[in-house]
Design an enzyme around this catalytic site. Structure first.
Site: not given
Lengths: 461, 535
Positions: B56, B90, B188
């Site tokens: 998302c 991450r 982003h």
């Protein structure tokens, strides 16, 4: 490591720093995977589903299948009815599960999507089932989500179809690994008691490699068995937070007596589990289980000096932590910091006595401790800075504290993301207690070896 | 086996319900180099129930772009899950000289409860900001919104504004609710806007600190990638002012305006900032690729050509020659293992393209590639940008319009020099993935589970490279998997040393003895064995 965590405790009310819990839907997804040929479905935006699948997959190192309604902004404002309808149609056509188990997220809960109405208005193919649970992420934790989906299995599926109850026990194992579920079933089988376990992720999240991918592996509780749970004599809810709600709902719905027990970790909780089966089904404890128990006690006496008076910090999910604390006490250890991220007294839940339950146990053993439900790892770390311990027990996130404070560390609970094997091997039952004892003992003795000077380095310990 | 349009229709798309069929047909291509251009549909909403790999907007904003910034505390405003799942998952590595100014191991969530949904969560958010300032003394704070925040109407922008005044540090808010857009991509864009508007240019540097000052954009230092790239760049005499955002910091980022060139590694996640830096400060950007040896060499040469400095050009050739001489013998044994094998390469929004070159250098052919959430320009090249119509699902992602900065805008190169360079190197241009793909290879956008299974069966790749959610699916089929998001906890894979690491990891996957044990011996042997005797 964690250099910004100060020793001084301050009053905090802004939320969690380094939480010791996660949100409801992942628990519901895990529970749904414990139904044979079931595809979990996340009714929300797709990020939740991706995160939950990823995290379960990292813990189990297995495929974790689930679909999502993939909300867009439009659906978020006007409702996700069309999304879930499309999803149900696509899932049955393309992926053909027997059951779709839908859970919700903070998105669909905040907008107030009415799933029962949507499901009624959706065409479900003949012989297929759609069940749902409301799992708002802003209530409770992943354990609450597991509990809610398990309760939904009872609501949608369990039926009291026979006049007389059958000589069988339902077992709701709680949020434990497939290896634990296998062990609990083995114990019941050894007792000669027919059991229906739900949810049951053994054979789903510990499946073998065969050269074929099976979208729906061999394991999982069968729908017909969950239906038949309404005809059982008793339900054993192992772990009050994860399992009690479903068991009491089954009692109300189908008049199956609910009995709540601790998750059978350690000698006492395992004794209680077997004694409950023994008294309800008038079955003698078979010798091979008595032998296992005797082996465990034998080891405990052999090694008592490894454990005695060692201070331990333990954190994780409430049912697991409470039972583990009891086992630590039986080893002569002192669990001085005991914490779960799951809050106590969750709205609408019959469970929620973590702090009281643990305090009673510790008081009886004369151990003074910090105990908290709804706490976080930032607080746990501060406790440890103020009162250091000899050992830390908890999920993978504990490794940062262990490194910062140079503590021996035993990985236990969910999630464990940096080691393998753990989902296969039980921590429940006498066998599981032996394994736990080995893990703890090895962590402590490895540390003694590491820290010993050459002249104090021992061959025999 | 190759795949043709007919098989695609019959075996994969043909099994879908009618509406899904119409949709998916436009997201799958078979490469045909005889055509001038091949169009693909991308960046459209996900089909409900299709089992996508997508995440998302929150993941794209906080998880990808903001999260790696090490000296900032990133507050997640929402129930606990979003913060929890994006906590250290991450592998954007960071180190800091001041251990008290690296907050990556902390997960900060307002942990919204039912009462916060009902009565609003602004009070709790304010409280968390105050606690974060008191405990951590960070250089800056970000606030990321999650799904319910937008719905209940918490005004996080005004909370941030007031907190900024209260504490005198940069506190910025990002409306990256998970339902915005159709994937991580929206996040982003939202993060790019926020950093451009509130952080970049905040510093008071006016001149570049060195002769060759650059920023590296869209590089998140997964497994130490940007450190390996930095090793070589430093030796060549480049000053890296800011990395966006792997091992990045607020302190470096706020002076990113002084650089003379921006390198763009991940086009998808950072092209907005690259574009805006050019418009506002006159800094051109160069599409680079540090994945693969050839790509790395080409990138270094392009950079040297941009600066046009003779000694830099010469030094570049020397370093390339030395690095190649060093790593070529290391790669040789791995090439022997990899030669002739085939791969799938399905990753987020950039690596689906970048890793094909590295595979090729090892002798591995890419049969299929695709992205979860890239746009048409990442597939087809930036020349299609004017033709992309925003649809209903992405119209609501704000566009930030910047104008040349009165004081700081300057042309880094004369206009005619720029034009000349543009014909030689990808300055402010990206050609996209399709251009590099071979005839007959398959390009899939938003690959789903069904297509993954079917395409593996048909094309039988020797290695499947993707992410954690689909890692164990091919493995159950006996197909080795290389995760190209988290590198299976290895790395770096970028630059010269990265190529060697990658070759080693892929090779050990191929030769792992366990693959030979999948079929038990009794499956191939009859239960009873005997001989027939002549009577």
């Amino acid at each position: 490591m964690l250099n910004s965590t100060p020793k001084e405790l301050i009053e905090r009310a802004g939320g969690a720093i380094n939480p010791a819990k996660t949100c409801q839907p992942i628990g519901a997804m895990y529970a749904a995977l414990g139904i044979h040929k079931c595809l979990p479905h996340s009714h929300g935006s797709q990020g939740c589903c991706a995160y939950h699948r990823s995290h379960l997959t990292r813990h189990f190192r297995e495929p974790v299948m689930a679909s999502t309604s993939s909300f867009t902004e439009g659906a978020s404002v006007f409702g996700g009815g069309a999304n879930v309808k499309t999803a149900v149609n696509n899932v049955f056509t393309i992926y053909n599960p027997d059951v779709m188990a839908i859970h919700t997220t903070c998105l669909s809960e905040t907008i107030g999507d009415d799933l029962p109405t949507y499901i009624k208005a959706t065409e479900v193919p003949e012989g297929k089932v759609v069940i749902h649970a409301n799992t708002p992420s802003y209530v409770g934790s992943h354990i609450t989500g597991f509990s809610n989906m398990t309760k939904a299995m009872v609501s949608y599926l369990a039926e009291a179809s026979e006049e007389n109850k059958k000589e069988q026990a339902n077992i709701i194992p709680g949020f434990v690994n497939p290896g634990d579920m296998r062990e609990i079933k083995r114990l019941a089988k050894h007792m000669g008691v027919k059991s229906i376990m739900f949810p049951d992720t053994s054979g789903v999240l510990d499946s073998p490699i065969t050269g074929q991918f099976m979208m729906y592996p061999k394991g999982g509780a069968r729908v017909e068995d969950i239906r038949d749970s309404g005809n059982s004599r008793i339900t054993l809810a192992l772990g009050s937070y994860a399992s009690a709600d479903a068991a009491y709902h089954l009692e109300r719905k189908c008049k199956v007596r609910a009995i709540t027990l601790k998750t059978p970790i350690g000698i006492k909780a395992t004794d209680d589990f077997l004694m409950t089966l023994r008294s309800n089904f008038v079955k003698e404890i078979p010798y091979d289980l008595e032998e296992e128990r005797g082996q465990l006690v034998d080891i405990m006496t052999d090694t008592h000096y490894h454990f005695y008076d060692k201070k331990v910090a333990v954190f994780g999910d409430p049912d697991i932590v409470a039972a583990t604390a009891e086992f630590l006490l039986s080893l002569g250890m002192r669990p001085v910091h005991v914490l779960t991220g799951t809050p106590g007294g969750v709205t609408g839940a019959s469970a929620g006595g973590f702090e009281r339950e643990v305090k009673e146990m510790l008081d009886q053993s004369g151990v003074q401790a910090n105990i908290k439900a709804g706490g976080d790892l930032f607080l746990l770390h501060q406790w440890i800075k103020n009162e250091p311990v000899d050992l830390l027990i908890g999920n993978t996130y504990g490794k940062y504290i262990a490194r910062a404070e140079d503590l021996p560390f035993v990985r236990l609970g969910f999630p464990i993301l940096d080691r393998s094997m753990h989902p296969y091997l039980p921590i429940v039952g006498y066998k599981g207690a032996m394994r736990l004892l080995e893990l703890i003992g090895n962590a402590l003795l490895d540390r003694v070896d590491r820290d010993a000077s050459d002249e104090d380095f021992e061959l025999v310990m | 086996m190759a795949i043709d349009q007919k098989m695609l229709e019959e075996i994969i798309i043909g099994q879908y319900p009618a509406k899904v069929k119409r949709n998916r047909r436009k997201h799958i291509l078979i490469r045909d180099t005889s055509l001038a251009a091949q169009e693909i549909e991308a960046n459209t909403r996900t089909i409900p129930g299709i089992i996508t790999n997508r995440g998302c907007a929150f993941a794209g904003c906080k998880g990808v772009v903001l999260g790696p910034l090490r000296d900032m505390v990133h507050i997640v405003h929402g129930p606990v899950g979003c913060a929890f799942y994006s906590w250290l998952t991450r592998r954007n590595k960071a180190k800091s000289d001041d251990p008290g100014k690296n907050f990556l191991a902390y997960c900060v969530s307002t942990d919204m409860q039912e009462g916060d949904i009902v009565f609003g969560g602004e009070k709790k958010l304010n409280r968390m900001i105050d606690e974060v300032v008191e405990i951590f003394h960070p250089n800056a704070i970000t606030i990321s919104a999650t799904c319910p925040v937008g719905l209940i109407g918490d005004d996080i922008q005004s909370v941030a504004r007031m907190a900024r005044e209260r504490h005198g540090i940069s506190i910025t808010a990002y409306n990256c609710e998970g339902y915005k857009g159709v994937s991580q991509s929206a996040g982003h864009h939202i993060a790019n806007n926020g950093l451009m508007e509130h952080v970049i240019g905040l510093g008071d540097m006016e001149e570049p600190p060195g002769k060759f000052t650059i920023n590296i954009l869209g590089e998140y230092n997964i497994g130490g990638d940007s450190w390996e790239v930095g090793r070589v760049l430093e030796e060549l005499g480049y000053d890296v002012q800011a990395v966006m955002t792997g091992d990045g910091s607020f302190e470096e980022l706020k002076n990113a305006h002084v650089s003379q060139l921006n390198l763009v590694q991940c086009h998808r996640s950072i092209n907005y900032i690259a574009d805006m830096l050019e418009k506002k400060y006159g800094t051109p950007w160069l599409k680079v690729n540090f994945i693969g040896i050839r790509a790395t060499c080409e990138t270094l040469r392009n950079m040297a050509l941009y600066f046009g400095d003779e000694s830099l050009i010469q030094r570049t050739e020397e370093v390339i020659a030395r690095e190649l001489a060093r790593i070529e013998p290391l790669l040789e044994p791995y090439r022997k293992i990899c030669e002739g094998k085939t791969a799938f390469c399905f990753v987020g929004g950039s690596r689906g393209h970048h890793y094909q070159g590295l595979y090729e250098e090892l002798g591995i052919k890419t049969l299929l590639a695709g992205y979860e959430f890239a746009h048409r320009d990442d597939y087809e090249g930036r020349q299609v940008l004017p033709n992309i119509k925003p649809d209903a699902d992405s119209k609501n992602i704000p566009e930030l319009h910047v104008v040349p900065d009165d004081r700081r805008y300057r042309l880094k190169l004369p206009a005619e020099k720029m034009e000349e360079l543009k014909s030689k190197i990808p300055l402010s241009y990206y050609k996209g993935m399709i251009a590099d793909m071979k005839d007959g290879s398959v390009i899939v956008d938003d690959l789903n589970h069904k297509e993954t299974e079917e395409l593996i069966r048909i094309l039988k790749p020797d290695i499947f490279s993707s992410g954690i959610k689909d890692k164990y699916i091919p493995q159950k089929m006996g197909v080795p998997v290389k995760q190209l998001h988290n590198y299976d906890y290895s790395g770096p894979y970028a630059g010269f040393n990265g190529a060697v690491n990658f070759a080693r990891d892929v090779s050990m996957n191929f030769v792992t003895p366990a693959w030979n044990y999948i079929v038990p011996p009794w499956k191939n042997k009859p239960l009873l064995e005997g001989t027939v005797q002549d009577s």
